[in-house]
Motif scaffolding. Structure first.
Motif, short mmCIF file in Angstrom:
data_model
loop_
_atom_site.label_atom_id
_atom_site.label_comp_id
_atom_site.label_asym_id
_atom_site.label_seq_id
_atom_site.Cartn_x
_atom_site.Cartn_y
_atom_site.Cartn_z
N GLN A 131 0.66 -1.11 0.22
CA GLN A 131 0.04 0.01 0.01
C GLN A 131 0.93 1.05 0.00
OE1 GLN A 131 -3.41 0.10 -0.03
NE2 GLN A 131 -3.74 -2.07 0.23
N TRP A 132 0.58 2.17 -0.79
CA TRP A 132 1.32 3.69 -0.72
C TRP A 132 2.70 3.42 -1.04
CZ3 TRP A 132 -2.74 6.77 -1.29
CH2 TRP A 132 -4.01 6.38 -0.25
N PRO A 133 3.28 2.51 -1.61
CA PRO A 133 4.72 2.50 -1.89
C PRO A 133 5.27 4.03 -2.27
CG PRO A 133 3.99 1.30 -3.67
CD PRO A 133 2.72 1.76 -2.72
N ASP A 134 4.61 4.55 -3.59
CA ASP A 134 5.06 5.83 -4.05
C ASP A 134 5.20 7.00 -3.21
OD1 ASP A 134 2.46 5.64 -4.23
OD2 ASP A 134 2.25 6.48 -6.16
N VAL A 135 3.95 6.96 -2.40
CA VAL A 135 3.89 8.10 -1.35
C VAL A 135 4.60 7.98 -0.39
CG1 VAL A 135 2.07 9.07 0.04
CG2 VAL A 135 1.27 8.16 -2.17
N ALA A 136 4.80 6.73 0.37
CA ALA A 136 5.61 6.82 1.38
C ALA A 136 7.21 6.95 1.11
CB ALA A 136 5.57 5.21 1.77
N LEU A 137 7.53 6.57 -0.12
CA LEU A 137 8.99 6.98 -0.28
C LEU A 137 9.19 8.33 -0.81
CD1 LEU A 137 11.73 5.67 -0.85
CD2 LEU A 137 11.27 5.30 -3.30
N GLY A 138 8.18 8.78 -1.48
CA GLY A 138 8.16 10.22 -1.86
C GLY A 138 8.00 11.18 -0.60
#
Length: 419
Positions: free
Chosen positions: A365-372
């Motif tokens: 869940q939300w890998p791009d948001v977490a890393l960003g």
């Protein structure tokens, strides 16, 4: 967990929580200000808070106890608020001091309440992320019109530029614009790299390229260094795993950025200034001579008032300039008593942001948001070494997003993948 209905049908019939979250996140970044630091979004937020309180007291809306990340985050915010009130025991400028204190306490309270609300529902969190993307798009659109105005008409309209012909778009100062872009550029960059659909990839690729161009047009040296630092971290994972498709995408954006800068530089001269930060670093310095003197002044004030500082907002009035370094500004204005909880607050949030990347990988869940958000926060904290960012609302919103995402990811993991 039961869905919490935040809006009273009696008070705000027909208005959804999505609309209020959209207004809260988007409007502070658009020129709709009532007073220098009070916006329409603040009024909407206060109305939203009043509605929540009425629903809670009338048992229409059960408020759940916050989880431990929210409690620890709130603990640091309370300590920070107390030290703000105790800063500068003998305050020479009571009016400015009171105004700044109220503003900073408001931002701290907004951050915690926003983190609490967003952590209650993945739907509201998703809406907020979309609102941020919309806010970025609106700001970039204003900036693009300003750039076209400078290219086609040779004018630097005050609506888009400051007196030094630096791009401000929807902000009041070019450094505020650059700080906003530095914080959220890694978010749209990761969405660009993670995108699977062509239209989505083109959209986020265009946003990423335009963001870099507008940071350059703002003339912010620290902004350009911090932005490229963030993109470097965001691209390191791709290089490490060597995804050929993503390496090609990075190359396309890099080539497009170089071509855009070469084309725009004759029309917008401050672009050359934006790359001056690399020259400073190349000469073995960490900042320019003005900031070196500014920082020495901050350290001297801190040595004279080590415990409670000189008082919030007093330095700018007595010395003519505010401290161009967030951490030294906190030390000089609030002393050790303010610096310790502030550093603790940032350290804890950075830990949660790093932890979010691990939880996102586990849950999917939300890998791009977490890393960003993690990389964006690192880049913004680097940028804060050159500018005073305490009054930047987008920084406090980003801290709230990190805490809320941590709660949501934990809940997803411990509920067996369900949000």
């Amino acid at each position: 967990m039961k869905r919490i209905e935040f809006l009273s049908s009696v008070l705000l019939r027909g208005i959804s929580s999505k609309v209020l979250v959209l207004a809260l996140v988007l409007l502070p970044w658009v020129k709709l200000e009532l007073f220098p630091r009070i916006t329409w979004a603040d009024a909407v937020f206060l109305l939203w808070g009043l509605t929540l309180y009425i629903q809670w007291t009338s048992h229409q809306c059960p408020l759940w106890l916050p989880s431990w990340p929210l409690r620890v985050y709130g603990f640091f915010l309370i300590l920070w608020t107390i030290t703000l009130l105790t800063s500068g025991m003998n305050v020479p400028h009571l009016g400015a001091y009171t105004f700044e204190i109220v503003g900073l306490i408001y931002l701290a309270g907004l951050s915690w309440l926003l983190a609490y609300v967003l952590s209650t529902s993945s739907l509201i969190f998703k809406t907020t992320i979309n609102a941020i993307i919309l806010g970025i798009t609106v700001t970039l659109s204003f900036g693009l019109v300003g750039i076209l105005d400078a290219i086609l008409l040779g004018k630097f309209t005050v609506f888009f530029y400051n007196n030094a012909n630096k791009l401000i778009a929807t902000f009041k100062h070019p450094n505020q614009l650059a700080g906003f872009f530095v914080l959220f550029l890694p978010l749209i960059w990761e969405r660009f790299l993670y995108a699977t659909r062509l239209k989505t990839r083109v959209f986020y690729g265009a946003l990423s390229l335009l963001t870099l161009v507008e940071i350059a047009a703002s003339g912010s040296r620290a902004g350009m260094v911090a932005a490229l630092f963030g993109l470097g971290l965001g691209s390191a994972y791709v290089v490490f795993r060597f995804s050929l498709r993503r390496v090609v995408l990075i190359g396309i954006i890099a080539a497009g950025f170089g071509a855009a800068i070469a084309y725009l530089q004759p029309s917008i001269w401050v672009i050359h200034r934006a790359f001056g930060g690399f020259q400073v670093v190349a000469h073995g310095e960490i900042t320019d001579p003005f900031r070196q003197e500014n920082w020495r002044m901050a350290l001297q004030i801190f040595y004279r008032y080590p415990l409670t500082g000189y008082g919030v907002a007093n330095i700018a009035l007595d010395y003519g300039y505010e401290i161009h370094n967030t951490y030294l500004a906190v030390a000089a204005e609030t002393g050790f008593l303010g610096l310790l909880p502030f550093i603790g607050l940032l350290t804890f949030t950075l830990f949660l942001a790093w932890q979010n990347t691990r939880w996102a990988k586990k849950t999917g869940q939300w890998p791009d948001v977490a890393l960003g958000l993690w990389i964006g926060l690192l880049a913004e904290l680097l940028y804060a070494t050159q500018h005073h960012m305490l009054r930047a609302r987008h920084l406090w919103v980003a801290l709230a997003l990190v805490v809320a995402l941590n709660v949501l990811l934990r809940r997803t993991w411990f509920s067996g993948g369900r949000v």
